[in-house]
Design a protein around this motif. Structure first.
Motif, short mmCIF file in Angstrom:
data_model
loop_
_atom_site.label_atom_id
_atom_site.label_comp_id
_atom_site.label_asym_id
_atom_site.label_seq_id
_atom_site.Cartn_x
_atom_site.Cartn_y
_atom_site.Cartn_z
N CYS A 13 0.84 -1.21 0.00
CA CYS A 13 0.00 0.00 0.00
C CYS A 13 0.86 1.25 0.00
O CYS A 13 0.54 2.23 -0.68
CB CYS A 13 -0.96 -0.01 1.19
N TYR A 14 1.98 1.23 0.75
CA TYR A 14 2.88 2.39 0.75
C TYR A 14 3.52 2.56 -0.62
O TYR A 14 3.61 3.69 -1.14
CB TYR A 14 3.96 2.27 1.83
N LEU A 16 2.31 1.82 -3.50
CA LEU A 16 1.33 2.39 -4.43
C LEU A 16 1.20 3.90 -4.24
O LEU A 16 1.12 4.67 -5.20
CB LEU A 16 -0.03 1.71 -4.25
N LYS A 17 1.18 4.33 -2.97
CA LYS A 17 1.08 5.77 -2.69
C LYS A 17 2.32 6.49 -3.23
O LYS A 17 2.21 7.54 -3.88
CB LYS A 17 0.99 6.01 -1.18
N LEU A 18 3.49 5.91 -2.97
CA LEU A 18 4.74 6.54 -3.41
C LEU A 18 4.82 6.54 -4.93
O LEU A 18 5.30 7.52 -5.54
CB LEU A 18 5.93 5.81 -2.80
N GLY A 20 2.44 6.85 -7.04
CA GLY A 20 1.61 7.93 -7.57
C GLY A 20 2.33 9.27 -7.55
O GLY A 20 2.21 10.06 -8.47
N LEU A 21 3.10 9.50 -6.49
CA LEU A 21 3.84 10.76 -6.38
C LEU A 21 5.09 10.77 -7.24
O LEU A 21 5.58 11.82 -7.62
CB LEU A 21 4.24 11.01 -4.92
N PHE B 41 -2.30 2.58 6.91
CA PHE B 41 -2.92 3.90 6.94
C PHE B 41 -3.70 4.20 5.67
O PHE B 41 -3.49 5.20 4.99
CB PHE B 41 -1.86 4.99 7.21
N THR B 42 -4.62 3.32 5.32
CA THR B 42 -5.58 3.59 4.26
C THR B 42 -6.79 2.70 4.57
O THR B 42 -6.71 1.48 4.55
CB THR B 42 -4.99 3.41 2.85
N GLY B 70 -5.83 -0.35 -2.54
CA GLY B 70 -4.89 0.77 -2.38
C GLY B 70 -4.45 1.38 -3.70
O GLY B 70 -3.82 2.44 -3.71
N ASN B 73 -5.00 5.07 -4.45
CA ASN B 73 -4.12 6.09 -3.86
C ASN B 73 -3.03 6.52 -4.83
O ASN B 73 -2.54 7.65 -4.75
CB ASN B 73 -3.49 5.57 -2.56
N ALA B 74 -2.66 5.63 -5.77
CA ALA B 74 -1.66 5.99 -6.77
C ALA B 74 -2.20 7.11 -7.67
O ALA B 74 -1.46 8.03 -8.04
CB ALA B 74 -1.26 4.78 -7.60
N GLY B 77 -2.01 10.32 -5.93
CA GLY B 77 -0.64 10.82 -5.96
C GLY B 77 -0.36 11.66 -7.20
O GLY B 77 0.33 12.67 -7.12
N ALA B 95 4.05 10.73 1.01
CA ALA B 95 3.42 9.57 0.35
C ALA B 95 2.56 8.79 1.33
O ALA B 95 1.47 8.33 0.99
CB ALA B 95 4.50 8.66 -0.25
N HIS B 96 3.04 8.67 2.58
CA HIS B 96 2.28 7.88 3.57
C HIS B 96 0.90 8.50 3.82
O HIS B 96 -0.04 7.80 4.17
CB HIS B 96 3.07 7.79 4.87
N PHE B 97 0.79 9.81 3.63
CA PHE B 97 -0.46 10.52 3.91
C PHE B 97 -1.37 10.65 2.69
O PHE B 97 -2.38 11.34 2.75
CB PHE B 97 -0.15 11.93 4.43
N VAL B 98 -1.01 10.03 1.57
CA VAL B 98 -1.84 10.15 0.36
C VAL B 98 -3.05 9.22 0.48
O VAL B 98 -2.96 8.02 0.22
CB VAL B 98 -1.03 9.83 -0.92
N ILE B 99 -4.17 9.77 0.94
CA ILE B 99 -5.41 9.00 1.14
C ILE B 99 -6.60 9.85 0.68
O ILE B 99 -6.42 11.01 0.30
CB ILE B 99 -5.59 8.60 2.63
#
Lengths: 99, 214
Positions: A13-14, A16-18, A20-21, B41-42, B70, B73-74, B77, B95-99
């Motif tokens: 999950c982390y 995927l978030k990273l 995107g950025l 954290f999602t 998840g 969330n991409a 981003g 990145a950890h806070f991208v929700i």
């Protein structure tokens, strides 16, 4: 085993978030990606609602959870807060089991 | 803006109470439950993992479902990328806070500075209260004798429904939701627990790709 699954899921999950950025915008702005990704949570959440309400193990069942879901649907339609939706469903199941 | 951030934090904290409770009732330890809220954290992904485990699926099926949920969330981003700090540890922390909540608060601001403030304020408020709520929900459920008597097995579907409802504002998602529910139930007797979810995910991905061509 549980810990391994939990930690791998957290790392995914982390990532995927990273991603995107960090990935070039062109990759994620591809029309197919933009069209498909928002549909995934809709399908998965609906499948979770269906399977967790109408099954136990590998068997399809109809029990008090269906009534609890009906109450939750009413709560959602009345725009109740998240906690109220969940608590009203749990309370419905608990009460029906007492009867 | 800070007040808005706190308001969202308090609302998600209340919703974390139910996550802590459901996770504990599903059989995860206190530490595992709290680790999910700190590290994953999602929300929807966390509920999915403990929901699959609680219904008797393997933790790996739960982990796969969590990762699939998840994926959105991409896309958040991408929208936030130009608004947030560029390099290094700040980006890694951001990145950890991208929700859902931080994205909604950060976009549609008048300036980059306002967007950043909204993002970090919401992120910190939600992170703090989400973890506090999880801990309280988990501790309270540990103290209970039998979660099933209190209807805790009916709680996860209601949680998923509440997460799903805001995404159903058009005809297509409604049809996809109904189709996904039916397909999952049809597959369920024949495949290992948790796998119906993965089948549904593959089918919806194929559908999305085909639709974006036409």
């Amino acid at each position: 085993m549980m810990w391994a699954g939990v930690l791998v899921a957290c790392a995914s999950c982390y990532a995927l978030k990273l991603a995107g950025l960090s990935l070039p915008a062109s990759v994620l702005q591809d029309a197919r990606v933009q069209r498909t990704v928002p549909l995934v949570p809709v399908a998965l959440l609906a499948a979770l609602v269906a399977t967790q309400t109408f099954s136990t193990g590998h068997h399809l069942v109809l029990d008090v959870r269906a009534a609890a879901l009906a109450v939750a649907i009413v709560a959602v339609l009345l725009r109740a807060p998240f906690l109220v939706v969940v608590a009203s469903a749990a309370a419905t199941a608990a009460l029906l089991r007492l009867l | 803006m800070i007040r808005d951030a706190l308001g969202i934090g308090i609302a998600t904290g209340a919703y974390a109470l139910s996550f802590g409770a459901i996770s504990t009732a599903a059989g995860l330890s206190l530490l595992q439950t709290c680790a999910l809220s700190v590290l994953m954290f999602t929300g929807a992904s966390q509920f999915a993992l403990v929901g699959v485990v609680g219904a008797g699926g393997s933790v790996w099926a739960g982990a796969a479902t969590a990762a699939l949920l998840g994926s959105r969330n991409a896309l958040y981003g991408v929208r936030l990328s130009s608004l947030l700090e560029r390099g290094g540890w700040r980006r890694a922390a951001a990145a950890h806070f991208v929700i859902d909540e931080t994205t909604a608060m950060a976009i549609a601001r008048d300036s980059v500075a306002e967007s950043r403030l909204a993002f970090w304020a919401t992120g910190l408020a939600v992170f703090t209260l989400w973890n506090l709520g999880t801990l309280i929900g988990a501790l309270a459920t540990h103290a209970l004798p039998d979660p099933k008597v209190l209807g805790f097995d009916a709680a996860p579907p209601a949680a998923f429904l509440a997460l799903l409802a805001p995404r159903l504002r058009a005809r297509e998602p409604m049809a996809i939701a109904l189709g996904a529910g039916v397909v999952a139930l049809v597959c369920l007797p024949f495949v290992p627990a948790g796998v119906p979810l993965l089948i549904v995910a593959v089918l919806v991905a194929i559908f999305g790709v085909l639709r974006s061509r036409g």
